[in-house]
Design a protein around this motif. Sequence first.
Motif: not given
Length: 474
Positions: A335-351
């Motif tokens: 779950p820790y890895i899932q939460q960590w990875a899922d937190s990138a879902g909203g990052l766009g191209g410039e970010a």
Amino acid sequence: MADALHELSAPRLVELYRRREVSPVEVARSVLGHVERWEHHIHALYLLRPDHVLEQARASEERWRQGEPLGLIDGVPVTIKDNIATRGDPTPLGSAASELVPAAADAPPAARVREHGGVLLAKTTMPDYGMLSSGLSSFHPLARNPWNLAKTPGGSSAGAGAAAAAGYGPLHIGTDIGGSLRLPAGWCGIFTLKPSLGRVPIDPPYTGRAAGPMTRTVEDAALFMQVLAGADERDAMSLPPQDIAWSGFDIGVSRLRGLRIGLLMEAGCGLAVDAGIRDAVQKAALLFERAGAVVAPMKPFMTQAMLDGMDHFWRMRSHVDLRGLPPQEKARVLPYIQQWADSAGGLGGEAMFRAAHQFHLTRVAAVQACRPFDYVLSPVSPVPAFAAELPSPTNDPLRPLEHIGFTVPFNMSEQPAASINCGYTDEGLPIGLQIVGKRFDDLGVLQVARAFELIREPQRPWPQPPSEAIHHVD
């Protein structure tokens, strides 16, 4: 009392084999017996197959009997990290979500071990996808630190660090993309060299990813580098063949005389340095000065933006990987890895561009900061080994890399960096000293580490398996 066979160094074992005073089969049995006493406490191994170990040892015994050893480590026990493919074995990458498909071929480090006659004892455990500095895994049992079973051995080369400290033979291979060799080495009190990028070829290659030896002594690592180093066309970043005089690792304490040494006591980002670790590293620097080196303080060169950028880039990489899994498979990842990875879902191209650019900025800053010095000293980690059950020192998936500020820059700058024990905390936990050299100066780092090995305070005895309680039934 003479050392048990499983405690002997690789050069000593080879010497005894050559003299026919000891057999590889005797050594294999000694190691297997020691593993049996330790393993259910520390969970360092994956794919331990005693019959296969003894089969390899018998073949080595016959080669030595005929005077035809395959190479430099014929008959010496070796462990190899889970994520380094070995032919015919699955490579789960520490994750219960991985498909257990037998590998078609040995990855370069495993191939070199077989070519030199090493006896593969087992693979070693690691956390999911190597993305934690602990031994917590959804696939492997929880790895623990032999010095204190309540503590982590570190990661992601968790099992390798624990196996070396516990005495599972002399030679172990781990990998490192941000500290995964040096962190467990520091927390387990062993030696490791993260080589210059490409010095030890690996497959698949990746920016900053290195494989290297994890051993109890510099001597063992120097011998192992003769086996592991060399070009391999499967690694597009592997270095051209170079005749490095690895046997010249030990030229004594005089190697330190006149060296310009930088002392980096603040990473510039992440967690503050523990007082006990600060004291131990400063005492180590004083020993360098007494041996004739000129030690000067370094200003921090990493920034929180650099660390966060690399973190965000790796989050997105894992987010893409996990998004490609069926939901039922993704649910098996920690779950820790899932939460960590899922937190990138909203990052766009410039970010993501800005995040990726931090790798380059880190590389430039590290090289610039090290330029005035021959070598750099620093803590390996700002904190000692933490609770075994935690995925990271912060236990926060949004602040997962706050402890790698001293190690990660030298992956990006491709510089060789070692970890060697320099003391102990009040709890008796080992403290790692990082020794960094200029790019390609792997032998120099080994020589400096060997010199420190000679001048450091006497080391505490290696941990032994806990005594088993005897239960009487009336």
